[in-house]
Every structure is written in structure tokens, then in C-alpha cells.
Design a protein around this motif. Structure first.
Motif, PDB file in Angstrom:
ATOM      1  N   ALA A   1      15.405  -6.054  27.580  1.00 41.33           N
ATOM      2  CA  ALA A   1      15.130  -4.943  28.493  1.00 41.33           C
ATOM      3  C   ALA A   1      16.164  -3.830  28.400  1.00 41.33           C
ATOM      4  N   SER A   2      17.047  -3.916  27.402  1.00 41.18           N
ATOM      5  CA  SER A   2      18.160  -2.969  27.344  1.00 41.18           C
ATOM      6  C   SER A   2      17.738  -1.610  26.778  1.00 41.18           C
ATOM      7  N   ASP A   3      18.480  -0.586  27.201  1.00 42.61           N
ATOM      8  CA  ASP A   3      18.259   0.753  26.644  1.00 42.61           C
ATOM      9  C   ASP A   3      18.674   0.808  25.184  1.00 42.61           C
ATOM     10  N   GLN A   4      19.648  -0.008  24.811  1.00 45.02           N
ATOM     11  CA  GLN A   4      20.095  -0.040  23.413  1.00 45.02           C
ATOM     12  C   GLN A   4      18.952  -0.447  22.482  1.00 45.02           C
ATOM     13  N   LEU A   5      18.172  -1.444  22.881  1.00 40.46           N
ATOM     14  CA  LEU A   5      17.043  -1.866  22.043  1.00 40.46           C
ATOM     15  C   LEU A   5      15.984  -0.775  21.982  1.00 40.46           C
ATOM     16  N   ARG A   6      15.735  -0.117  23.116  1.00 37.99           N
ATOM     17  CA  ARG A   6      14.748   0.969  23.128  1.00 37.99           C
ATOM     18  C   ARG A   6      15.177   2.107  22.198  1.00 37.99           C
ATOM     19  N   ASP A   7      16.455   2.464  22.261  1.00 35.37           N
ATOM     20  CA  ASP A   7      16.950   3.522  21.384  1.00 35.37           C
ATOM     21  C   ASP A   7      16.872   3.112  19.921  1.00 35.37           C
ATOM     22  N   LEU A   8      17.148   1.814  19.654  1.00 38.35           N
ATOM     23  CA  LEU A   8      17.087   1.344  18.275  1.00 38.35           C
ATOM     24  C   LEU A   8      15.672   1.466  17.719  1.00 38.35           C
ATOM     25  N   LEU A   9      14.674   1.089  18.523  1.00 37.66           N
ATOM     26  CA  LEU A   9      13.280   1.170  18.072  1.00 37.66           C
ATOM     27  C   LEU A   9      12.874   2.629  17.862  1.00 37.66           C
TER      28      LEU A   9
ATOM     29  N   ARG B   1      11.428   4.171  14.355  1.00 42.21           N
ATOM     30  CA  ARG B   1      10.191   4.945  14.231  1.00 42.21           C
ATOM     31  C   ARG B   1      10.400   6.185  13.366  1.00 42.21           C
ATOM     32  N   ARG B   2      11.575   6.746  13.453  1.00 44.96           N
ATOM     33  CA  ARG B   2      11.848   7.944  12.631  1.00 44.96           C
ATOM     34  C   ARG B   2      12.029   7.588  11.164  1.00 44.96           C
ATOM     35  N   ARG B   3      12.376   6.346  10.905  1.00 45.72           N
ATOM     36  CA  ARG B   3      12.641   5.946   9.515  1.00 45.72           C
ATOM     37  C   ARG B   3      11.431   5.331   8.816  1.00 45.72           C
ATOM     38  N   ALA B   4      10.456   4.805   9.551  1.00 40.58           N
ATOM     39  CA  ALA B   4       9.368   4.044   8.930  1.00 40.58           C
ATOM     40  C   ALA B   4       8.011   4.509   9.440  1.00 40.58           C
TER      41      ALA B   4
ATOM     42  N   GLU C   1       0.828  -1.212   0.000  1.00 39.80           N
ATOM     43  CA  GLU C   1       0.000   0.000   0.000  1.00 39.80           C
ATOM     44  C   GLU C   1       0.861   1.260   0.000  1.00 39.80           C
ATOM     45  N   GLY C   2       2.183   1.072  -0.125  1.00 32.00           N
ATOM     46  CA  GLY C   2       3.076   2.227  -0.192  1.00 32.00           C
ATOM     47  C   GLY C   2       3.595   2.690   1.150  1.00 32.00           C
ATOM     48  N   LYS C   3       3.289   1.998   2.216  1.00 34.57           N
ATOM     49  CA  LYS C   3       3.770   2.384   3.534  1.00 34.57           C
ATOM     50  C   LYS C   3       5.237   1.960   3.698  1.00 34.57           C
ATOM     51  N   LYS C   4       6.000   2.786   4.438  1.00 32.23           N
ATOM     52  CA  LYS C   4       7.364   2.413   4.791  1.00 32.23           C
ATOM     53  C   LYS C   4       7.306   1.478   6.003  1.00 32.23           C
ATOM     54  N   VAL C   5       7.767   0.261   5.816  1.00 30.37           N
ATOM     55  CA  VAL C   5       7.598  -0.790   6.821  1.00 30.37           C
ATOM     56  C   VAL C   5       8.954  -1.412   7.127  1.00 30.37           C
ATOM     57  N   ILE C   6       9.192  -1.646   8.409  1.00 31.03           N
ATOM     58  CA  ILE C   6      10.374  -2.383   8.844  1.00 31.03           C
ATOM     59  C   ILE C   6       9.909  -3.560   9.701  1.00 31.03           C
ATOM     60  N   VAL C   7      10.371  -4.760   9.371  1.00 28.94           N
ATOM     61  CA  VAL C   7      10.080  -5.964  10.155  1.00 28.94           C
ATOM     62  C   VAL C   7      11.302  -6.248  11.020  1.00 28.94           C
TER      63      VAL C   7
END
Length: 501
Positions: free
Chosen positions: A408-416, A420-423, A337-343
Motif C-alpha cells: 500500500a506504499s506510495d513508493q510502490l505506486r511511484d515505482l509502477l 509505465r513510462r519505460r514499457a 511480438e516486439g512489445k516492451k514488457v516488464i514482469v
């Protein structure tokens, strides 16, 4: 009216139970009559013939001679059941077998295959004999009745014969002593003559009034057996369905699941067709199976208008319920549908996404989160498919450090946050809720949760555990998806956002 509605609801419930266990019901309805019919075919044919004997109550010889035979008179006045029992004595059976020259038949076997019973409100005994051949049944039934009448005649005349024999012996004694001119001699001769007349006139009080005229087949009764078999099959089908329903701990209907989970059913996903693979949105986008994922996308967009979730996690109760396949196809549906998606594959214990999209497992989410590689290097695009050019994959492989610590790491939270800014949307493949605590931990870093469950795997106890686990996740549960649910009652191929037709 309420009573009528309750009756209709109860009937509908029973029909749903029968429909749910239709294999058991159909098996019982077919097997029992078939077995009954087969046993009837294997059964040896048997025929029965009958004859009738009248039990008289009048003694002609006694009336003419004035000599009363008390034994015979009392015998004829006894109940008919006594006469029926008398016909079953071995002596009568032995005479019947001798008269018909049936040396191959024992007395016990004949008694087992025959019966004598009085007819209601009459003085008639009915003799019935069963045999494998109709002619033999007729012959035996007639001979049985005739031998009984002869036996009765012997019983009726036996006292007179014994008395006459005693008189003849006394008369001979008087003749030998020369006392033929005595009054005693004259009396004895007179009584002996009267007994001779009585014996000559005496007839049996039992008469054959009907000989066996044909025989009827009494076994096998195929039609009756089939009717009984079908009736028993119906009862057995109902009983087995009720037992199976009582023993079945699986949740029963979509409506029941919605009420228990408190979230709408988003889609019903059938099992992927053989030959097309699990990712049907890429291999067969025009198929009915792919249409189910479009329905899922549309319903998810509808329920997500309020929460506005962009990082959506797919989880399940247990392994093998199709969450990875579901989230992968859903991501493709959004990308088309043209959405920017990251799996993002965050099922670190059993990663699947890289295999589904045929991309390398490394570098992936772990390496990108810990800064071992740039994020752009860890993200993989699907090559050769311009229709999903906006889709990117962030795979994973089992990390060398603790899995729970990474979740539970902060690294994973920052990555997500960066994703969000990219997709437009991030779809996360998470571990099962009841296998580890990872899914609950990840519920704190995503915006929404979609529960994926197999139609035959979610049981009442499991459902309670799932509800408890979802309640501990900070992110809201947007809805649930049922996979492989062709037999799930109450839902059709296309659904609205609330999961109903």
C-alpha cells in the motif's frame, strides 16, 4: 417444440454428468460384470433332474369288493399340495437315500437340494433333485418318485391290514373255544376273506408316469449372470455418477463460470509438458502448450481495447493454481511480438518469478522502490535470447518490513508509474486473493486484473469468495484463465475473446 427442447437439454445435461464422471461409470460397467463372471467361474456346477407322479382318484379294489376304505378315499381327494407335503416327510427321504445307497447325504441336505410341487391344472406332482453330477441327479429324482408311490401304497392299505389282523385274531379265538359252527364265526371269516381280496387288489393311488430323463445344468448360469451383472452395472454407474455429481462442489462448466464471474474466459492452459519446464514460451515456443499462451495474448488484447490497461495483475483464488507460470509465459508472448514488457514479482510472501526466469532475486522491486538501488540495477534482462530482448524482469525477495505496508506504499505506486513510462505492458505477479489482502491492495495500483484458476480447485464457495474479493478491487477484471483444464467441459483448445468456440 419447447417440450422437445427441454427434453433434449435434460438429456444433454445427463450425458454431461456421465462424461464428467466417466471414470466412475466405466469402472462400474466393467467391474460388476467381471466380478459376476468370476463368481460364476468359481461356482460349483449343479445339475437338476425331474420325474413326475400322477395322483389317482379311483379305488379299483373298493369297486370290485364293495369294501370302502374311507382313509384311502379321503386321502386321494385331498388337495395336491397335501400330497406334495407328504412327499417331504423324513421317512420318504430315508427310503430314497437307502434305495440309492447314498450314505454320504443327510436327510436335511437332500431336502435342501430337492423340491416337490404340483403342476398347475393337473393331478401331477413334479419331483426335482439337484446334484453336482447329472447322473446322480437323475438317479435320485427317479428313486424319490418311486419311493413316494410305495409309501403312498402303504398308507392306502394300512387300514385294511389292521382290520384284517383284528379279524384273524378274533377268528383264532373262536376256533380255540370250539365255536366254529356259530353264525358270528361265519361272518368273521367272510369279512376276513373280503379284506384279503381287497388288500390283494389294492394298488397305490400314486403312479410314476415319467422317470428322470437327463439333467439340466442350473448353476452356474453364466450368460444370465453376465446379463444381470451388466444391467446392475449400468444402474450402479448411473447411481454413482449422480452421487458424485451431487457431492462435487466444483464449478461445472465454462459457461457457468462465465455467468458467475461476469467476465470472459481468455484461455484454457494445459499443464506444461514434462521435460520442457514451466516456461514453454521460451523452451518450446512452437509447441501446442505455447500456442495456448498465444491464444491468451490475442484474447487479452481484444478485451483490453476498451480499458487500455497497461499494468495487468495476475492473481488466483488459492496457491498452486499456476498464476506465476501463466503471467511469465504471457509476458514472453508479448515480448516475442516486439512489445516492451516488464514482469514485476509482487508476490512478496512466496516469490517465484526469479526462479522461472533464472535471474537473481536481489536487487529487486523492494530495493528499487525504497531507493536502495537504481531501478536500472534492479531490472534484469534475459541473456542469450534475442527474441525476448524487450523483456525485463523485476524480481523480489521477502522484505524485512511488513508486506502489507509495502503493497500500500506510495513508493510502490511511484515505482509502477516509472515502469509505465519505460514499457508498453507491465505484468504483475500478485499473491492469491483468498490467502492475504495484498492482492486487493494491489488492485488499486494496477490497471486490470486477470484471474487464474485451476480447473479442479475452484469450488462454489471459493467462487463466491473470489467474486466478492474482485468486487473490492478498484481495477477492472479483464478475464479469467483456467489452467490444467483438460477435463473441463465446454471449451476447446482454441477460443475466441468471449471464451467460446
Amino acid at each position: 417444440m419447447p417440450a422437445a427442447r427441454d427434453t433434449a437439454s435434460g438429456l444433454r445435461h445427463y450425458l454431461e454428468i456421465l462424461g464428467k464422471h466417466k471414470r466412475i461409470v466405466i469402472t462400474a460397467l466393467l467391474v460388476v460384470p467381471i466380478v459376476t463372471y468370476g463368481s460364476s467361474l468359481l461356482q460349483t456346477p449343479s445339475y437338476e433332474a425331474s420325474s413326475q407322479v400322477l395322483i389317482g382318484r379311483q379305488n379299483i379294489a373298493a369297486d370290485l369288493t364293495g369294501f370302502q376304505d374311507q382313509s384311502g378315499f379321503q386321502l386321494s381327494d385331498r388337495p395336491l399340495q397335501t400330497q406334495a407335503d407328504l412327499a417331504r416327510v423324513p421317512d420318504v427321504v430315508r427310503r430314497t437315500l437307502t434305495a440309492t445307497e447314498r450314505d454320504d447325504l443327510s436327510i436335511e441336505a437332500f431336502l435342501a437340494s430337492s423340491s416337490v410341487a404340483p403342476k398347475t391344472n393337473s393331478d401331477i406332482l413334479e419331483f426335482r433333485v439337484a446334484s453336482r453330477q447329472p447322473g446322480e441327479a437323475e438317479e435320485l429324482a427317479t428313486a424319490y418318485a418311486m419311493q413316494f408311490t410305495k409309501y403312498r401304497l402303504e398308507l392306502d392299505t394300512a387300514p385294511a391290514r389292521r382290520a384284517r389282523a383284528q379279524l384273524q385274531a378274533r377268528i383264532r379265538q373262536l376256533r380255540n373255544n370250539g365255536e366254529t359252527n356259530s353264525k358270528l364265526y361265519d361272518n368273521l371269516v367272510d369279512n376276513e376273506q373280503r379284506l384279503a381280496t381287497f388288500e390283494a387288489l389294492q394298488t397305490s393311488n400314486a403312479y410314476v408316469v415319467r422317470t428322470a430323463l437327463g439333467a439340466i445344468q442350473i448353476a452356474p448360469t453364466t450368460k444370465r449372470n453376465l446379463m444381470l451383472g451388466f444391467g446392475f452395472g449400468v444402474l450402479l454407474a448411473f447411481a454413482l455418477a449422480a452421487i458424485a455429481h451431487a457431492l462435487d462442489t466444483r464449478t461445472k462448466t465454462v459457461r457457468t463460470l462465465e455467468e458467475q464471474l461476469g467476465v470472459p474466459l481468455l484461455a484454457r492452459i494445459p499443464a506444461p509438458p514434462s521435460g520442457n519446464g514451466a516456461l514453454v514460451m521460451r523452451s518450446a515456443p512452437a509447441s501446442v502448450h505455447a500456442e495456448a499462451y498465444r491464444v491468451l495474448r490475442a484474447n487479452l488484447e481484444f478485451v483490453n481495447r476498451g480499458p487500455g490497461a497497461r499494468a495487468i495483475m495476475a492473481t488466483s483464488a488459492l496457491e498452486g493454481e499456476g498464476k506465476s507460470t501463466t503471467i511469465a509465459n504471457l509476458a514472453v508472448a508479448y515480448a516475442r511480438e516486439g512489445k516492451k514488457v516488464i514482469v514485476v514479482d509482487l508476490d512478496l510472501r512466496r516469490p517465484t518469478v526469479s526462479r522461472l526466469f533464472d535471474v537473481p532475486a536481489r536487487p529487486g522491486v523492494v530495493e528499487a522502490a525504497y531507493g536502495q538501488v537504481p531501478l536500472d540495477q534492479a531490472l534484469h534482462r534475459i541473456s542469450g535470447d534475442v527474441r525476448v530482448s524487450t523483456l525485463q524482469i523485476l524480481p523480489t525477495s521477502p522484505p524485512t518490513r511488513d508486506v502489507g505496508e509495502f503493497a500500500a506504499s506510495d513508493q510502490l505506486r511511484d515505482l509502477l508509474d516509472e515502469l509505465r513510462r519505460r514499457a508498453d505492458f507491465i505484468f504483475v505477479d500478485a499473491p492469491p486473493l483468498l490467502i492475504s489482502s495484498d492482492a486487493i491492495t494491489l488492485g488499486a495500483v494496477v490497471d486490470g486484473i486477470v484471474l487464474v484458476t485451476g480447473s479442479d480447485s475452484l469450488r462454489w464457495q471459493t467462487l463466491d469468495d473470489v467474486i466478492r474479493a474482485l468486487g473490492m478491487c478498484p481495477a477492472p477484471t479483464l478475464g479469467w484463465v483456467v489452467t490444467g483444464a483438460e477435463t473441463l467441459a465446454g471449451y476447446a483448445a482454441y477460443t475466441t475473446a468471449n471464451g467460446r468456440d
